[in-house]
Design a protein around this motif. Sequence first.
Motif, PDB file in Angstrom:
ATOM      1  N   THR A 132       0.816  -1.215   0.000  1.00 32.20           N
ATOM      2  CA  THR A 132       0.000   0.000   0.000  1.00 32.20           C
ATOM      3  C   THR A 132       0.844   1.256   0.000  1.00 32.20           C
ATOM      4  O   THR A 132       0.582   2.208  -0.745  1.00 32.20           O
ATOM      5  CB  THR A 132      -0.937   0.003   1.223  1.00 32.20           C
ATOM      6  OG1 THR A 132      -1.864  -1.076   1.108  1.00 32.20           O
ATOM      7  CG2 THR A 132      -1.726   1.307   1.303  1.00 32.20           C
ATOM      8  N   VAL A 133       1.858   1.297   0.850  1.00 29.51           N
ATOM      9  CA  VAL A 133       2.686   2.503   0.974  1.00 29.51           C
ATOM     10  C   VAL A 133       3.399   2.829  -0.327  1.00 29.51           C
ATOM     11  O   VAL A 133       3.528   3.998  -0.712  1.00 29.51           O
ATOM     12  CB  VAL A 133       3.690   2.356   2.144  1.00 29.51           C
ATOM     13  CG1 VAL A 133       4.682   1.239   1.898  1.00 29.51           C
ATOM     14  CG2 VAL A 133       4.425   3.673   2.379  1.00 29.51           C
ATOM     15  N   VAL A 154       2.076  -6.589 -10.876  1.00 31.90           N
ATOM     16  CA  VAL A 154       0.767  -6.369 -11.495  1.00 31.90           C
ATOM     17  C   VAL A 154       0.157  -5.066 -10.978  1.00 31.90           C
ATOM     18  O   VAL A 154      -0.391  -4.258 -11.742  1.00 31.90           O
ATOM     19  CB  VAL A 154      -0.172  -7.556 -11.221  1.00 31.90           C
ATOM     20  CG1 VAL A 154      -1.577  -7.263 -11.739  1.00 31.90           C
ATOM     21  CG2 VAL A 154       0.373  -8.821 -11.861  1.00 31.90           C
ATOM     22  N   MET A 155       0.258  -4.830  -9.665  1.00 31.94           N
ATOM     23  CA  MET A 155      -0.313  -3.628  -9.077  1.00 31.94           C
ATOM     24  C   MET A 155       0.362  -2.353  -9.581  1.00 31.94           C
ATOM     25  O   MET A 155      -0.248  -1.281  -9.616  1.00 31.94           O
ATOM     26  CB  MET A 155      -0.211  -3.689  -7.554  1.00 31.94           C
ATOM     27  CG  MET A 155      -1.268  -4.559  -6.891  1.00 31.94           C
ATOM     28  SD  MET A 155      -2.941  -3.876  -7.047  1.00 31.94           S
ATOM     29  CE  MET A 155      -2.805  -2.434  -6.010  1.00 31.94           C
ATOM     30  N   ALA A 156       1.614  -2.449 -10.001  1.00 33.17           N
ATOM     31  CA  ALA A 156       2.355  -1.271 -10.481  1.00 33.17           C
ATOM     32  C   ALA A 156       1.695  -0.644 -11.702  1.00 33.17           C
ATOM     33  O   ALA A 156       1.814   0.567 -11.940  1.00 33.17           O
ATOM     34  CB  ALA A 156       3.796  -1.648 -10.803  1.00 33.17           C
ATOM     35  N   SER A 157       0.963  -1.442 -12.469  1.00 30.01           N
ATOM     36  CA  SER A 157       0.318  -0.915 -13.679  1.00 30.01           C
ATOM     37  C   SER A 157      -0.746   0.124 -13.361  1.00 30.01           C
ATOM     38  O   SER A 157      -1.112   0.936 -14.214  1.00 30.01           O
ATOM     39  CB  SER A 157      -0.305  -2.059 -14.487  1.00 30.01           C
ATOM     40  OG  SER A 157      -1.303  -2.719 -13.738  1.00 30.01           O
ATOM     41  N   TYR A 204       1.355   0.496   7.779  1.00 30.05           N
ATOM     42  CA  TYR A 204       1.349  -0.726   6.970  1.00 30.05           C
ATOM     43  C   TYR A 204       2.757  -1.297   6.871  1.00 30.05           C
ATOM     44  O   TYR A 204       2.971  -2.515   6.960  1.00 30.05           O
ATOM     45  CB  TYR A 204       0.823  -0.428   5.563  1.00 30.05           C
ATOM     46  CG  TYR A 204      -0.667  -0.287   5.476  1.00 30.05           C
ATOM     47  CD1 TYR A 204      -1.475  -1.392   5.239  1.00 30.05           C
ATOM     48  CD2 TYR A 204      -1.289   0.951   5.635  1.00 30.05           C
ATOM     49  CE1 TYR A 204      -2.852  -1.276   5.149  1.00 30.05           C
ATOM     50  CE2 TYR A 204      -2.669   1.082   5.557  1.00 30.05           C
ATOM     51  CZ  TYR A 204      -3.443  -0.036   5.319  1.00 30.05           C
ATOM     52  OH  TYR A 204      -4.813   0.076   5.245  1.00 30.05           O
ATOM     53  N   LEU A 205       3.719  -0.410   6.688  1.00 30.01           N
ATOM     54  CA  LEU A 205       5.112  -0.833   6.566  1.00 30.01           C
ATOM     55  C   LEU A 205       5.611  -1.455   7.865  1.00 30.01           C
ATOM     56  O   LEU A 205       6.231  -2.522   7.869  1.00 30.01           O
ATOM     57  CB  LEU A 205       5.977   0.385   6.193  1.00 30.01           C
ATOM     58  CG  LEU A 205       7.351   0.114   5.581  1.00 30.01           C
ATOM     59  CD1 LEU A 205       7.221  -0.544   4.226  1.00 30.01           C
ATOM     60  CD2 LEU A 205       8.133   1.425   5.461  1.00 30.01           C
ATOM     61  N   ILE A 206       5.332  -0.796   8.988  1.00 27.64           N
ATOM     62  CA  ILE A 206       5.815  -1.266  10.295  1.00 27.64           C
ATOM     63  C   ILE A 206       5.147  -2.582  10.686  1.00 27.64           C
ATOM     64  O   ILE A 206       5.814  -3.545  11.085  1.00 27.64           O
ATOM     65  CB  ILE A 206       5.547  -0.194  11.374  1.00 27.64           C
ATOM     66  CG1 ILE A 206       6.439   1.027  11.117  1.00 27.64           C
ATOM     67  CG2 ILE A 206       5.832  -0.761  12.774  1.00 27.64           C
ATOM     68  CD1 ILE A 206       6.097   2.211  11.985  1.00 27.64           C
ATOM     69  N   TYR A 250      -5.494  -4.818  10.970  1.00 24.12           N
ATOM     70  CA  TYR A 250      -5.359  -3.360  10.983  1.00 24.12           C
ATOM     71  C   TYR A 250      -5.992  -2.746   9.734  1.00 24.12           C
ATOM     72  O   TYR A 250      -6.696  -1.723   9.813  1.00 24.12           O
ATOM     73  CB  TYR A 250      -3.890  -2.954  11.069  1.00 24.12           C
ATOM     74  CG  TYR A 250      -3.674  -1.478  10.822  1.00 24.12           C
ATOM     75  CD1 TYR A 250      -3.940  -0.546  11.828  1.00 24.12           C
ATOM     76  CD2 TYR A 250      -3.247  -1.013   9.580  1.00 24.12           C
ATOM     77  CE1 TYR A 250      -3.780   0.808  11.604  1.00 24.12           C
ATOM     78  CE2 TYR A 250      -3.087   0.340   9.345  1.00 24.12           C
ATOM     79  CZ  TYR A 250      -3.352   1.252  10.361  1.00 24.12           C
ATOM     80  OH  TYR A 250      -3.196   2.590  10.118  1.00 24.12           O
ATOM     81  N   SER A 251      -5.769  -3.359   8.583  1.00 21.79           N
ATOM     82  CA  SER A 251      -6.302  -2.803   7.331  1.00 21.79           C
ATOM     83  C   SER A 251      -7.825  -2.803   7.319  1.00 21.79           C
ATOM     84  O   SER A 251      -8.458  -1.878   6.821  1.00 21.79           O
ATOM     85  CB  SER A 251      -5.771  -3.575   6.118  1.00 21.79           C
ATOM     86  OG  SER A 251      -6.334  -4.863   6.035  1.00 21.79           O
ATOM     87  N   ARG A 252      -8.431  -3.840   7.916  1.00 20.75           N
ATOM     88  CA  ARG A 252      -9.897  -3.865   7.999  1.00 20.75           C
ATOM     89  C   ARG A 252     -10.395  -2.753   8.922  1.00 20.75           C
ATOM     90  O   ARG A 252     -11.395  -2.088   8.634  1.00 20.75           O
ATOM     91  CB  ARG A 252     -10.383  -5.212   8.541  1.00 20.75           C
ATOM     92  CG  ARG A 252     -10.438  -6.341   7.563  1.00 20.75           C
ATOM     93  CD  ARG A 252     -11.399  -6.109   6.418  1.00 20.75           C
ATOM     94  NE  ARG A 252     -10.795  -5.352   5.325  1.00 20.75           N
ATOM     95  CZ  ARG A 252     -11.451  -4.749   4.381  1.00 20.75           C
ATOM     96  NH1 ARG A 252     -12.757  -4.761   4.359  1.00 20.75           N
ATOM     97  NH2 ARG A 252     -10.829  -4.080   3.429  1.00 20.75           N
TER      98      ARG A 252
END
Length: 481
Positions: A49-50, A118-121, A230-232, A245-247
């Motif tokens: 995500t970050v 894939v997400m990079a697109s 998200y990173l930590i 956490y994301s939910r």
Amino acid sequence: MSVLKDKAIKGVAWSFVDNIANSGITFIVGIVLARLLSPAEFGILGMITVFIAVSNSIIDSGFSQALIRKIDVKGIDYNTVFFFNLAIGFVLFLVLFFSSPYIGEFFKEPRLVNVTRVMASILIINALSIIHRTILTKNINFKLQTKISLAASLLSGIVGIGMAYYGFGVWSLVGQILSKQLLYTVLMWALNIWWPKIEFSKKSFNEMFNFGSKLLVSGLIDTIYKNIYYLIIGRYYSAYELGQYSRAEQFSIIFSSNLTVIIQRVSYPVLSSIQDDIPRLKEAYRKVIKSTMLVTFTLMLGLAAIAKPLIIILIGEKWLMAVPFLQIICLSEMLYPLHAINLNILNVKGHSGIILKLEVMKKFIAVPVILAGIFMGIQYMLWGSVIASILSYFLNSYFSAPFLKYSTKEQLKDIIPGLIIALIVSSIMWTFTLLTISNWAILSMQFAAGILLTIGLCEIVKLSEYLEMKSILEKLLKRNL
């Protein structure tokens, strides 16, 4: 009703419909996906995500806000920004694509390599629609944006649920996100008739970059901070805990982020149009703050009160860890719209340099919060973010005050009545969770009590911002009858 006020009200109404309906679709899709997928699968997507968020900030580079603020925008300005956005999007796509093995190694998650590629697109797809969205926002035309985003959300939701049902796991989340952005971009090009011309103006670029570059850096700092959790959590804990956490964050976004987006999208172009009329600007600013914060305090504290029965009913007991996360996040994020409004004034007055300075100062405050997450635990990090949010507000309001002669003390005096009402209502709502009855019964009683008590208290004390919103709503309803 003045033309500008009428346009602003329509903008708020359509932006509200856009965000609420959009979030409603996303929320419902998220509930279905949360029942079909595991917390760990949500966590895997959360790990990148970050990187996506930071890349999208770089692509925009603050140019969209520069275009909205600029009064005499020409075609060459739009074309210059369009080709710059597209070039940066392509470069960042390549960076993410080739760095994906290192991202997977950092999180100790091999599946991230292909997911990241894939997400990079999405970066290139997003770059293609920024100017179209900017033109509509500048014209305060949120009706078309609403139709486009709703169609994209609905169709992409069907894609995501279908993929999850047939066992695609984390790829169903990827499919939903990519299809949503792709559909949004295609519809923007099809319905918002603007086509780029192959031209690029160095003069135009430099003019907007002088303003936008500072917003870029401050936006990057803010984006990194907002997504650093998200990173930590992904690096020092597990995909399971990151999924929880994301939910929790997704539940909070329903109100805090949507309200912030609505206010930013509508107030920025409206306030920009009266930026030289200080008395009028201040009065409009006060009304925005009072109304926004009454709604925000009520919704966010109410969400914290109903967190447990809501999560159990909607996505099941496997997500119970998300309950305390959500309750703390609500306390932190209820001030986000207030941050945005104060920063909007600095944008309107052209002080992007002050915004950059503020972001640097606020992120120094956040360093202990990040360290708490690494060494003490997720909940300590979230409580630290509550403190950081409060301190950040005082900084934002202190620096914006001189441009309107609207001090922090005056702001607090304006918003505290709404906060007191929200605290009273949410406290009463929370007491229902002590009852030993079904979660459905508790949630129903909380909703009924929250609505009736909020309206009742606002009517009793004759709260001005409530009466203003009530008056506007009545006029809108009469007009449509």
